[in-house]
Design a protein around this motif. Structure first.
Motif, PDB file in Angstrom:
ATOM      1  N   SER A 128     -34.451  -6.460 -42.413  1.00 47.57           N
ATOM      2  CA  SER A 128     -35.349  -7.177 -41.593  1.00 47.57           C
ATOM      3  C   SER A 128     -36.513  -6.002 -41.128  1.00 47.57           C
ATOM      4  CB  SER A 128     -35.014  -7.692 -40.631  1.00 47.57           C
ATOM      5  OG  SER A 128     -36.014  -8.314 -39.798  1.00 47.57           O
ATOM      6  N   PRO A 129     -37.525  -6.133 -42.091  1.00 45.69           N
ATOM      7  CA  PRO A 129     -38.762  -5.492 -41.820  1.00 45.69           C
ATOM      8  C   PRO A 129     -39.629  -5.949 -40.415  1.00 45.69           C
ATOM      9  CG  PRO A 129     -38.902  -6.246 -44.002  1.00 45.69           C
ATOM     10  CD  PRO A 129     -37.744  -6.724 -43.486  1.00 45.69           C
ATOM     11  N   ALA A 130     -39.276  -7.062 -39.980  1.00 51.50           N
ATOM     12  CA  ALA A 130     -39.920  -7.778 -38.773  1.00 51.50           C
ATOM     13  C   ALA A 130     -39.027  -7.053 -37.651  1.00 51.50           C
ATOM     14  CB  ALA A 130     -39.738  -9.140 -38.723  1.00 51.50           C
ATOM     15  N   LYS A 133     -40.098  -3.435 -37.421  1.00 52.92           N
ATOM     16  CA  LYS A 133     -41.687  -3.418 -36.705  1.00 52.92           C
ATOM     17  C   LYS A 133     -41.654  -3.540 -35.325  1.00 52.92           C
ATOM     18  CE  LYS A 133     -46.179  -5.997 -37.323  1.00 52.92           C
ATOM     19  NZ  LYS A 133     -46.664  -7.135 -37.831  1.00 52.92           N
ATOM     20  N   VAL A 155     -43.819  -0.829 -43.460  1.00 43.84           N
ATOM     21  CA  VAL A 155     -43.379  -2.047 -42.904  1.00 43.84           C
ATOM     22  C   VAL A 155     -44.160  -3.443 -43.468  1.00 43.84           C
ATOM     23  CG1 VAL A 155     -43.077  -3.591 -40.684  1.00 43.84           C
ATOM     24  CG2 VAL A 155     -42.051  -1.412 -40.839  1.00 43.84           C
ATOM     25  N   LEU A 156     -45.411  -3.216 -43.275  1.00 46.25           N
ATOM     26  CA  LEU A 156     -46.266  -4.346 -43.665  1.00 46.25           C
ATOM     27  C   LEU A 156     -46.361  -4.592 -45.159  1.00 46.25           C
ATOM     28  CD1 LEU A 156     -49.406  -2.964 -41.443  1.00 46.25           C
ATOM     29  CD2 LEU A 156     -47.828  -4.919 -41.205  1.00 46.25           C
ATOM     30  N   GLU A 159     -43.122  -6.721 -45.537  1.00 49.08           N
ATOM     31  CA  GLU A 159     -43.125  -7.787 -45.136  1.00 49.08           C
ATOM     32  C   GLU A 159     -43.831  -8.687 -46.508  1.00 49.08           C
ATOM     33  OE1 GLU A 159     -43.414  -7.939 -40.335  1.00 49.08           O
ATOM     34  OE2 GLU A 159     -45.466  -7.569 -41.512  1.00 49.08           O
ATOM     35  N   CYS A 163     -42.629 -13.007 -49.401  1.00 53.34           N
ATOM     36  CA  CYS A 163     -43.331 -14.343 -49.523  1.00 53.34           C
ATOM     37  C   CYS A 163     -42.631 -14.939 -50.524  1.00 53.34           C
ATOM     38  CB  CYS A 163     -44.829 -14.034 -50.063  1.00 53.34           C
ATOM     39  SG  CYS A 163     -44.950 -12.891 -51.524  1.00 53.34           S
TER      40      CYS A 163
END
Length: 336
Positions: A128-130, A133, A155-156, A159, A163
Motif C-alpha cells: 500500500s503506497p498510501a 505515505k 510513493v506518488l 499511487e 488507477c
C-alpha cells in the motif's frame, strides 16, 4: 560425459562412500509453538546412516528459516529488498520511516527474523503506497530531507499505478516477468489478446477496464498513461517490483491465458501485433467512420471482442499454442 558420483567421509563406515540426498521431517519448538520442518539430509549408500556434509547445516538453517517465515507470514529478506527498491530508500531511512530503530532493517537483512508485528508493518508498506505515505509523513522529522523527498516521489509514482484494477496490474507484472522486453505498444496489444482469449474460453472478462479503438489499435487508456514516457522503448519500471512473484494471485485459467498469449503473440513486436488487430473485426467495427489518421476514443465492447474470438476459437482452437500460432500465421499472411 559420465556424471561423477557424490562421495564423502562416512563416520560409521570410516571411509569415503557414496551418498544420496533426501528430505527428512523434523519438529522444532519455537517460542512455545511446535513446527514441522522438511530439511535435506545426506544418507550413506552403504550403511544407510546420515552423513555430515560441509554446508549442509547452513542449508538446513535456510530451509527452516524459509518454512518458518511462510508458516507465520513473516516477510523475507527479498521482500525487504523489494521494499527498498520500489520506494528508493536506504536501510536506515526505511527503518525510521516505518517507526523502527535506525538499524532494525540492517539486522533483518543480516538474517534476524522480524517479529510478526514489524513484519506486518513492512508487508503493509509493500502492498500500500498510501500506507507508506502516511508513515513517511508521520516520521518526516526523523529522516534526512533528501531521503524523504526521494521516497515520497516514489510513493506518488506508485499511487499512479492504482488507477487500474489489481487484476490488470497482476497481469502486466506477469507479462513483464515472462518477457525480456516489452514496449508500451506491444503491452497494449498483449493485454487486448489476453482479454479476447479469456472472454472466448471462459465467458468472462479478465479485466474490468474497456479498451478503445485508437489509431494504432486497441488501447487501454489508463495503461497508456502509466507508460507513455517510455514511448517506443522497452518498459523498465521499478514500480512493478512490488508485484514480482505474485503470479499466484492469478487463477489457473488466467495464468493459462497469459501464458498462451506470451508464448505466441509475445514472439512479435508491437507493430506486427498492431497490424493483426487492424485486421480484426472488433477494432475495425469500432473505427467505422474514421479515416486512418483521425484519433478516436470509441469503446471496443467486450461483447464484440468475445463474439469475434469465439469464432476464432471454433476455427483455430485457440486454447492451444498450436491453434494460436496457426491463427497468427493466417493473420500475418492476410496483411502482407
Amino acid at each position: 560425459m559420465e556424471e561423477r558420483k557424490k562421495t564423502d567421509f562416512c563416520i560409521e563406515c570410516r571411509k569415503n562412500t557414496e551418498y544420496f540426498l533426501r528430505k527428512k521431517d523434523i519438529t522444532k519448538i519455537i517460542k512455545g509453538k511446535t513446527y514441522l520442518f522438511s530439511i535435506t539430509v545426506a544418507v550413506c549408500s552403504e550403511c544407510g546412516e546420515e552423513m555430515s556434509l560441509p554446508g549442509l547445516i547452513d542449508k538446513n538453517i535456510q530451509e527452516m528459516d524459509e518454512q518458518y517465515r511462510a508458516a507465520e507470514s513473516i516477510v523475507t529478506e527479498d521482500d525487504i529488498k523489494k521494499l527498498m527498491k520500489v520506494y528508493k530508500i536506504g536501510k536506515a531511512p526505511l527503518s525510521l520511516a516505518l517507526g523502527f530503530g535506525e538499524v532494525t532493517i540492517s539486522r533483518y537483512l543480516s538474517g534476524q527474523i522480524p517479529s510478526k508485528e514489524y513484519s506486518d508493518v513492512m508487508r503493509k508498506a509493500l502492498s500500500s503506497p498510501a500506507y507508506m505515505k502516511r508513515c513517511l509523513i508521520q516520521n518526516k522529522d526523523k529522516i534526512a530531507d533528501a531521503a524523504y523527498k526521494k521516497a515520497m516521489e516514489a510513493v506518488l509514482q506508485l499511487e499512479g499505478l492504482f488507477c487500474v484494477s489489481q487484476k490488470m496490474l497482476r497481469v502486466i507484472s506477469y507479462i513483464f516477468e515472462s518477457l525480456e522486453e516489452v514496449t508500451p505498444l506491444m503491452l497494449q496489444k498483449l493485454l487486448y489478446f489476453v482479454q479476447g482469449l479469456h472472454l472466448a474460453l471462459y465467458d468472462r472478462a479478465i479485466f474490468t477496464e474497456d479498451c478503445e479503438a485508437w489509431v494504432h489499435g486497441p488501447v487501454f487508456a489508463d495503461v497508456y498513461d502509466l507508460f507513455r514516457d517510455f514511448k517506443y522503448n522497452p518498459i523498465e519500471d521499478a514500480r512493478f517490483a512490488m508485484f514480482d512473484g505474485n503470479a499466484e494471485s492469478l487463477t489457473d485459467d488466467e495464468k493459462k491465458v497469459v501464458d498462451l498469449v506470451v508464448r505466441t503473440f509475445g514472439l512479435y513486436g508491437g507493430k506486427v501485433l498492431e497490424r493483426i488487430t487492424h485486421n480484426e473485426k472488433p477494432w475495425k467495427e469500432a473505427r467505422k467512420g474514421y479515416s486512418d489518421t483521425i484519433p478516436s476514443h470509441e469503446i471496443i465492447s467486450k461483447t464484440s471482442i468475445q463474439e469475434y474470438y469465439k469464432e476464432v476459437n471454433e476455427r483455430y482452437k485457440i486454447d492451444s499454442e498450436d491453434g494460436l500460432i496457426e491463427y497468427i500465421r493466417h493473420m500475418r499472411q492476410a496483411i502482407v
